[in-house]
Design a protein around this motif. Sequence first.
Motif, PDB file in Angstrom:
ATOM      1  N   LEU A 113       0.899  -0.971  -0.118  1.00  0.00           N
ATOM      2  CA  LEU A 113      -0.098   0.009   0.171  1.00  0.00           C
ATOM      3  C   LEU A 113       0.772   1.302   0.063  1.00  0.00           C
ATOM      4  CD1 LEU A 113      -2.867   1.378   0.331  1.00  0.00           C
ATOM      5  CD2 LEU A 113      -2.339   1.108   2.475  1.00  0.00           C
ATOM      6  N   GLU A 114       0.694   2.176  -0.915  1.00  0.00           N
ATOM      7  CA  GLU A 114       1.520   3.511  -1.012  1.00  0.00           C
ATOM      8  C   GLU A 114       0.819   4.413  -0.466  1.00  0.00           C
ATOM      9  OE1 GLU A 114       3.350   6.250  -4.396  1.00  0.00           O
ATOM     10  OE2 GLU A 114       2.814   4.176  -4.797  1.00  0.00           O
ATOM     11  N   ILE A 115       1.420   5.078   0.634  1.00  0.00           N
ATOM     12  CA  ILE A 115       0.873   6.230   1.465  1.00  0.00           C
ATOM     13  C   ILE A 115       2.070   7.280   1.116  1.00  0.00           C
ATOM     14  CG2 ILE A 115       0.079   7.071   3.566  1.00  0.00           C
ATOM     15  CD1 ILE A 115      -0.124   4.181   4.440  1.00  0.00           C
ATOM     16  N   PRO A 116       1.848   8.102   0.203  1.00  0.00           N
ATOM     17  CA  PRO A 116       3.204   9.267   0.056  1.00  0.00           C
ATOM     18  C   PRO A 116       3.077  10.047   1.048  1.00  0.00           C
ATOM     19  CG  PRO A 116       1.532   9.070  -1.963  1.00  0.00           C
ATOM     20  CD  PRO A 116       1.108   8.190  -0.651  1.00  0.00           C
ATOM     21  N   VAL A 117       4.235  10.604   1.697  1.00  0.00           N
ATOM     22  CA  VAL A 117       4.338  11.585   2.573  1.00  0.00           C
ATOM     23  C   VAL A 117       5.522  12.416   2.161  1.00  0.00           C
ATOM     24  CG1 VAL A 117       4.829  11.960   5.047  1.00  0.00           C
ATOM     25  CG2 VAL A 117       3.358  10.175   4.488  1.00  0.00           C
ATOM     26  N   ALA A 118       5.202  13.576   2.151  1.00  0.00           N
ATOM     27  CA  ALA A 118       6.336  14.659   2.169  1.00  0.00           C
ATOM     28  C   ALA A 118       6.225  15.531   3.313  1.00  0.00           C
ATOM     29  CB  ALA A 118       6.021  15.484   0.811  1.00  0.00           C
ATOM     30  N   GLY A 119       7.392  15.566   3.965  1.00  0.00           N
ATOM     31  CA  GLY A 119       7.575  16.276   5.167  1.00  0.00           C
ATOM     32  C   GLY A 119       7.037  15.456   6.265  1.00  0.00           C
ATOM     33  N   PHE A 120       6.416  16.206   7.268  1.00  0.00           N
ATOM     34  CA  PHE A 120       5.826  15.486   8.301  1.00  0.00           C
ATOM     35  C   PHE A 120       4.390  14.635   8.010  1.00  0.00           C
ATOM     36  CE2 PHE A 120       3.504  15.878  12.679  1.00  0.00           C
ATOM     37  CZ  PHE A 120       4.701  15.382  13.233  1.00  0.00           C
ATOM     38  N   PRO A 121       4.229  13.636   8.359  1.00  0.00           N
ATOM     39  CA  PRO A 121       2.935  12.924   8.305  1.00  0.00           C
ATOM     40  C   PRO A 121       1.808  13.704   8.422  1.00  0.00           C
ATOM     41  CG  PRO A 121       4.353  11.519   9.234  1.00  0.00           C
ATOM     42  CD  PRO A 121       5.265  12.892   9.263  1.00  0.00           C
ATOM     43  N   ASP A 122       0.919  13.843   7.483  1.00  0.00           N
ATOM     44  CA  ASP A 122      -0.385  14.725   7.606  1.00  0.00           C
ATOM     45  C   ASP A 122      -1.382  13.780   8.309  1.00  0.00           C
ATOM     46  OD1 ASP A 122      -1.370  13.303   5.313  1.00  0.00           O
ATOM     47  OD2 ASP A 122      -1.237  14.926   4.231  1.00  0.00           O
ATOM     48  N   GLU A 123      -2.637  14.275   8.863  1.00  0.00           N
ATOM     49  CA  GLU A 123      -3.576  13.602   9.190  1.00  0.00           C
ATOM     50  C   GLU A 123      -4.048  12.323   8.138  1.00  0.00           C
ATOM     51  OE1 GLU A 123      -7.093  13.099  11.954  1.00  0.00           O
ATOM     52  OE2 GLU A 123      -5.008  14.188  12.181  1.00  0.00           O
ATOM     53  N   ALA A 124      -4.184  12.496   6.898  1.00  0.00           N
ATOM     54  CA  ALA A 124      -4.480  11.571   6.266  1.00  0.00           C
ATOM     55  C   ALA A 124      -3.451  10.441   5.997  1.00  0.00           C
ATOM     56  CB  ALA A 124      -4.735  11.991   4.609  1.00  0.00           C
ATOM     57  N   ALA A 125      -2.105  10.666   6.106  1.00  0.00           N
ATOM     58  CA  ALA A 125      -1.213   9.714   6.364  1.00  0.00           C
ATOM     59  C   ALA A 125      -1.418   8.975   7.380  1.00  0.00           C
ATOM     60  CB  ALA A 125       0.263  10.222   6.203  1.00  0.00           C
ATOM     61  N   VAL A 126      -1.482   9.673   8.694  1.00  0.00           N
ATOM     62  CA  VAL A 126      -1.739   8.998  10.064  1.00  0.00           C
ATOM     63  C   VAL A 126      -2.607   7.918   9.905  1.00  0.00           C
ATOM     64  CG1 VAL A 126      -2.147   9.280  12.427  1.00  0.00           C
ATOM     65  CG2 VAL A 126      -0.496  10.706  11.413  1.00  0.00           C
ATOM     66  N   LEU A 127      -4.005   8.586   9.506  1.00  0.00           N
ATOM     67  CA  LEU A 127      -5.231   7.607   9.471  1.00  0.00           C
ATOM     68  C   LEU A 127      -5.041   6.408   8.476  1.00  0.00           C
ATOM     69  CD1 LEU A 127      -8.041  10.536   9.610  1.00  0.00           C
ATOM     70  CD2 LEU A 127      -7.146   8.968  11.282  1.00  0.00           C
ATOM     71  N   ALA A 128      -4.320   6.702   7.572  1.00  0.00           N
ATOM     72  CA  ALA A 128      -4.019   5.658   6.473  1.00  0.00           C
ATOM     73  C   ALA A 128      -3.253   4.378   7.197  1.00  0.00           C
ATOM     74  CB  ALA A 128      -3.335   5.949   5.115  1.00  0.00           C
TER      75      ALA A 128
END
Length: 99
Positions: free
Chosen positions: A26-41
């Motif tokens: 599963l790809e969860i792209p993150v640039a910089g600090f993980p945002d809410e969407a990345a944390v929830l994913a």
Amino acid sequence: MPGEEPGQPSSQHMAAMCADAGLRYLEIPVAGFPDEAAVLATLAVIESLAPGERVLLFCRSGMRSSVAWAMAERRRGADADVLREKALSAGYDLSRVPL
């Protein structure tokens, strides 16, 4: 983040390697600090694991993966100091991350 650094494996390559190893990808792209969407994913992935099943989070240095993991685990009620200790034992200093 795909294409972040020369020589880094592509998403397609990572997906193929995971398939060969019998792992989900599963790809969860993150640039910089993980945002809410990345944390929830990340949280959704963690919560979907069967007992004893493990997951590999991958990023260029491992820092964003560590932060996303810790923030997701914190949402599950894990103690912030314990998470920081676990990350530090793996080489990642999360002392300045707001958990």
